[in-house]
Design an enzyme around this catalytic site. Structure first.
Site, short mmCIF file in Angstrom:
data_model
loop_
_atom_site.label_atom_id
_atom_site.label_comp_id
_atom_site.label_asym_id
_atom_site.label_seq_id
_atom_site.Cartn_x
_atom_site.Cartn_y
_atom_site.Cartn_z
N ASN A 10 0.84 -1.30 -0.11
CA ASN A 10 -0.07 0.04 -0.15
C ASN A 10 0.99 1.16 -0.08
O ASN A 10 1.43 1.59 1.03
CB ASN A 10 -0.98 -0.01 1.12
CG ASN A 10 -1.73 1.39 1.42
OD1 ASN A 10 -1.76 1.95 0.63
ND2 ASN A 10 -2.38 1.42 2.61
N TRP A 11 1.07 1.94 -1.17
CA TRP A 11 1.81 2.88 -1.31
C TRP A 11 1.39 4.13 -0.45
O TRP A 11 2.01 5.40 -0.34
CB TRP A 11 2.25 3.05 -2.80
CG TRP A 11 3.12 2.45 -3.32
CD1 TRP A 11 3.68 1.15 -2.89
CD2 TRP A 11 3.81 2.49 -4.55
NE1 TRP A 11 4.39 0.47 -3.57
CE2 TRP A 11 4.78 1.62 -5.05
CE3 TRP A 11 3.71 3.49 -5.72
CZ2 TRP A 11 5.43 1.23 -5.97
CZ3 TRP A 11 4.42 3.31 -6.91
CH2 TRP A 11 5.38 2.18 -7.05
N LYS A 12 0.07 4.34 -0.20
CA LYS A 12 -0.53 5.49 0.41
C LYS A 12 -0.20 6.41 -0.62
O LYS A 12 -0.36 6.39 -1.84
CB LYS A 12 0.12 5.50 1.81
CG LYS A 12 -0.20 4.24 2.72
CD LYS A 12 0.00 4.52 4.08
CE LYS A 12 -0.20 3.35 4.89
NZ LYS A 12 0.11 3.38 6.16
N HIS A 98 -9.34 0.99 5.19
CA HIS A 98 -8.06 1.27 5.84
C HIS A 98 -8.44 2.38 6.84
O HIS A 98 -9.09 3.12 6.96
CB HIS A 98 -7.09 1.86 4.84
CG HIS A 98 -5.73 1.76 5.47
ND1 HIS A 98 -5.18 2.81 6.35
CD2 HIS A 98 -4.58 0.94 5.25
CE1 HIS A 98 -4.02 2.59 6.60
NE2 HIS A 98 -3.63 1.36 5.99
N GLU A 100 -6.65 4.74 8.01
CA GLU A 100 -6.41 6.05 7.77
C GLU A 100 -7.78 6.62 7.00
O GLU A 100 -7.89 7.99 7.01
CB GLU A 100 -5.25 6.25 6.90
CG GLU A 100 -4.06 5.99 7.56
CD GLU A 100 -2.72 5.52 6.96
OE1 GLU A 100 -2.65 5.50 5.79
OE2 GLU A 100 -1.84 5.07 7.57
N GLU A 167 -5.18 -5.10 10.77
CA GLU A 167 -4.14 -3.90 11.01
C GLU A 167 -4.44 -3.15 12.47
O GLU A 167 -5.25 -2.29 12.22
CB GLU A 167 -4.28 -3.20 9.80
CG GLU A 167 -3.98 -3.59 8.47
CD GLU A 167 -3.42 -2.67 7.68
OE1 GLU A 167 -2.25 -2.82 6.91
OE2 GLU A 167 -4.21 -1.71 7.36
N GLY A 173 2.62 2.23 10.68
CA GLY A 173 3.57 3.52 10.58
C GLY A 173 4.30 3.87 11.89
O GLY A 173 4.99 4.68 11.88
N SER A 213 3.61 -2.06 10.46
CA SER A 213 5.25 -2.17 10.29
C SER A 213 5.69 -3.32 9.80
O SER A 213 6.72 -4.04 10.60
CB SER A 213 5.59 -1.82 11.70
OG SER A 213 5.13 -0.59 12.11
N GLY A 234 2.91 -1.00 4.20
CA GLY A 234 3.11 0.11 3.79
C GLY A 234 4.12 0.77 3.62
O GLY A 234 4.84 0.51 2.64
N GLY A 235 4.93 1.36 4.58
CA GLY A 235 6.41 1.98 4.30
C GLY A 235 7.42 1.23 3.56
O GLY A 235 8.07 1.57 2.80
P1 PGA Z 1 2.99 0.26 7.55
O1 PGA Z 1 1.47 0.56 6.95
O2 PGA Z 1 3.45 -0.97 7.18
O3 PGA Z 1 3.86 1.58 7.03
O4 PGA Z 1 2.87 0.36 9.15
C1 PGA Z 1 0.77 -0.61 7.14
C2 PGA Z 1 -0.64 -0.33 6.55
O5 PGA Z 1 -1.09 0.87 6.80
O6 PGA Z 1 -1.33 -0.89 5.64
#
Ligand code: PGA
Length: 253
Positions: A10-12, A98, A100, A167, A173, A213, A234-235
């Site tokens: 997930n590149w956000k 998600h 967010e 999650e 993050g 993470s 994500g990251g």
């Molecule tokens: P993260 O994000 O790996 O940067 O913690 C995961 C996500 O939000 O799907």
């Protein structure tokens, strides 16, 4: 029951044209055919890169997805994108719910409507659930996640088309991952809830991803854990080298 792992990036809100090189490197490193990779691999870039990545990755085992969609097919929804538009751009998947986006006000009912929209458009759907730190500290994590599964999934969801990502919000993050035992316990809760809704056989087939993470240094342990069928990353999905290390950490099943 052997479920093929899914590693989803997930590149956000990250990625300009130059980032296409990272996606191409993931494809090149994932082997020539789906059999060459221990996992299904998916990259969900921002809307602006979906059509480009879908073209760049065509013929590779790496698929492309959106990070959300609107519930409607089309209409007066300034700034939104429908499932049909994602599919038209070459996406095969969409992430919905998600945390967010839930934090911006999406309710379980909204998430369910988006999941149904994704399926209507012929996309596979990743539905995200997860508790906040306050809910975990209050001992409410399982109840919260069960309620999200019950209210966010389309009725009679088909595990061939629907994946759930667990999650915990406090692990996203933050560099902080959940304990493996807690991940295993929550995945069992999610599977049981899903089986209660959709039937025991569907529960056996459901893929449940862990997210929060996940990185090269912890991926192997997490992906080997009981009931973990992949990761939502994500990251660590932004750099091909890191993402490929996670893909290669998936156990062959
Ligand atoms: P993260 O994000 O790996 O940067 O913690 C995961 C996500 O939000 O799907």
């Amino acid at each position: 029951m052997a479920r093929r792992p899914l590693i989803a990036g997930n590149w956000k809100m990250n990625g300009l044209q130059a980032a296409r090189g990272e996606a191409r490197a993931v494809a090149a490193g994932s082997g020539a055919g789906a059999e060459a990779s221990p996992a299904d691999v998916l990259i969900c870039p921002p809307f602006t890169l979906i059509a480009d990545l879908a073209r760049d990755l065509a013929g590779s085992p790496v698929e492309t997805g959106g990070q959300t969609c609107h519930a409607a097919v089309s209409g007066a929804h300034t700034g939104d994108v429908s499932g049909e538009m994602l599919a038209d751009a070459g996406a095969r998947w969409v992430i919905v719910g998600h945390s967010e986006r839930r934090a911006l006000g999406e309710t379980d009912a909204d998430v369910r409507a988006k999941a149904e929209a994704g399926l209507r458009a012929g996309l596979k759907v990743i539905v995200c659930v997860g508790e906040s730190l306050a809910e975990r500290d209050a001992g409410e994590a399982e109840a919260r996640v069960r309620a999200q599964v019950a209210a966010s999934l389309p009725p009679e969801a088909d595990p061939e088309a629907v994946v759930i990502a667990y999650e915990p919000i406090w692990a996203i993050g933050t560099g902080r991952t959940a304990e493996t035992a807690d991940i295993v316990a929550m995945h069992a809760v999610v599977r049981a809830e899903f089986a209660g809704l959709c039937g025991a056989e569907a529960g056996e087939h459901l893929r449940i991803l862990y997210g929060g993470s996940v990185k090269p240094s912890n991926a192997a342990e997490i992906l080997a854990a009981d009931g973990v069928d992949g990761a939502l990353v994500g990251g660590a999905s932004l750099k091909a080298e890191d993402f490929l290390k996670i893909v290669k950490s998936a156990p062959a099943r």
